[in-house]
Design an enzyme around this catalytic site. Sequence first.
Site, PDB file in Angstrom:
ATOM      1  CE  LYS A  24       0.770   1.504   4.427  1.00  0.00           C
ATOM      2  NZ  LYS A  24       1.582   2.654   4.759  1.00  0.00           N
ATOM      3  CB  ALA A 110      11.993  -1.424   7.216  1.00  0.00           C
ATOM      4  N   GLY A 112       7.478   1.616   4.652  1.00  0.00           N
ATOM      5  CA  GLY A 112       6.246   2.399   4.731  1.00  0.00           C
ATOM      6  C   GLY A 112       5.209   1.902   3.749  1.00  0.00           C
ATOM      7  CB  ALA A 114       1.427  -2.085   4.824  1.00  0.00           C
ATOM      8  N   GLY A 115       4.541  -3.962   4.119  1.00  0.00           N
ATOM      9  CA  GLY A 115       4.969  -5.275   3.610  1.00  0.00           C
ATOM     10  C   GLY A 115       4.641  -6.418   4.552  1.00  0.00           C
ATOM     11  N   GLY A 116       4.935  -6.255   5.824  1.00  0.00           N
ATOM     12  CA  GLY A 116       4.672  -7.319   6.791  1.00  0.00           C
ATOM     13  C   GLY A 116       3.174  -7.496   7.028  1.00  0.00           C
ATOM     14  CG  ASP A 150      -1.119  -0.167   8.695  1.00  0.00           C
ATOM     15  OD1 ASP A 150      -1.977   0.614   9.147  1.00  0.00           O
ATOM     16  OD2 ASP A 150       0.001   0.209   8.284  1.00  0.00           O
TER      17      ASP A 150
END
Length: 302
Positions: A24, A110, A112, A114-116, A150
Site C-alpha cells: 500500500k 521497512a 512504509g 505495509a509489507g509485513g 494496518d
Amino acid sequence: MYNVYNQTEGNNAMNYVERKAYAKINLGLDVIRRREDGYHEVKMIMQTVDIWDRLTFTRKSEAGIELSVGGVDLPVGEDNLIYKAARLVLAQAGIDAGVAISLQKNIPIAAGMAGGSTDAAAVFHGLNELFSLSMSMEDMMKLGVKIGADVPYCIMGGTALSEGIGEILTPLPAPPECILVIAKPDINVSTKFVYENLHADRLTKHPDIDGMAEAIRQGSLDGITKRMGNVLETVTVGEYPIIDKIKGLMRAEGAVNALMSGSGPTVFGIFTDRSLALMAAEQIRIKELAKQIFVTGFCNVR
Ligand code: ATP
C-alpha cells in the site's frame, strides 16, 4: 486475486493455495493526537498498488507451521508476521493439521508500504481458503487487528479512509488511473522511531483528508493530488534529506505531485504520462537515489 489448485485427485479437500499480497501507499496521512496509551490516532487514505509478494500455502498432515522465505533475509520463526498470523488462525479455528508457507518477497522491507502487514493479511485469506474456514471479511479483520493496526486494511485492500489507530475503515471507490513511480532509498527507517519523534501537538499543518476522500468519491485526480500530504515527513525528511531530493526530482521530471508513504522512506510520484514516469525512474536510478524503483499503478482488484 488468488488461485486455488486442488492437487488431490478425487478429494475435495484443498491442499494448496497461492495468494498475492499487495503493498500500500498513503495518498494522505494525518496524525490527530497521541493517546494516553501511547498509540497515535490517525486519519489516512490507504491505496493498494500493483507491487506484491507471493505466498503459497500447503497443507501438512503433521502439526506445525513451516515458513520459508525467498528473495530476502527475513526471520522464519515467531518474529515473522506470517508466522504470527498463521498461529492465530490455526488456534482460533482449532486445526490440528499443519501448514507449509512460502514467501517470495518483492515489496521493499521497512519502507512504509505495509509489507509485513499485507503478508499477514494474505495468511488470513490463504488459510481461510485452504482449510475451508468460512471466515467472513469482518471475521478476518477483527482477528487481524491482533497482529497489527494496518492488517484489517490489508485484508480488505483497495482504497479506504482509515481512522482510529488504523482499524476504523471506510471503503472508497478506486481513484482515477494514473502512473506511479515508487522509489525506496537505500536507508532503513523504523516506524517506531518516527512516531516517537513526532510532536503531534505541535503540528501546524494538517492535510485535508476529508477533502481527499470527497475528491476520490468524485473521481477527481486533481482534487486528490493537490491534497497529498503526510505529517510524518516532519520527522523523516529532517533526518533523511534524500527523501526530499527524490520528491523534488519526481516533480521536476513531470510528476503531478510526490509524497513519502507511511513512515517512509519510500517516495511515490503520481504521473499522468507514462514516458515522463519512465524518465523520472531512470533519473532516480542514474543519480543513485534509490535501488528499488517501480513504475506501476493503483490496484483495486479484490
Ligand atoms: P508499515 O508501512 O506497516 O510501517 P513497513 O513497510 O515500514 O510497514 P515492514 O516491511 O512491514 O515495514 O517491516 C518492518 C519489520 O517487520 C522488518 O524490519 C521485519 O524484520 C519485520 N517483519 C516481520 N515479518 C515480516 C514480513 N513478512 N515481511 C516484512 N517484514 C517483516
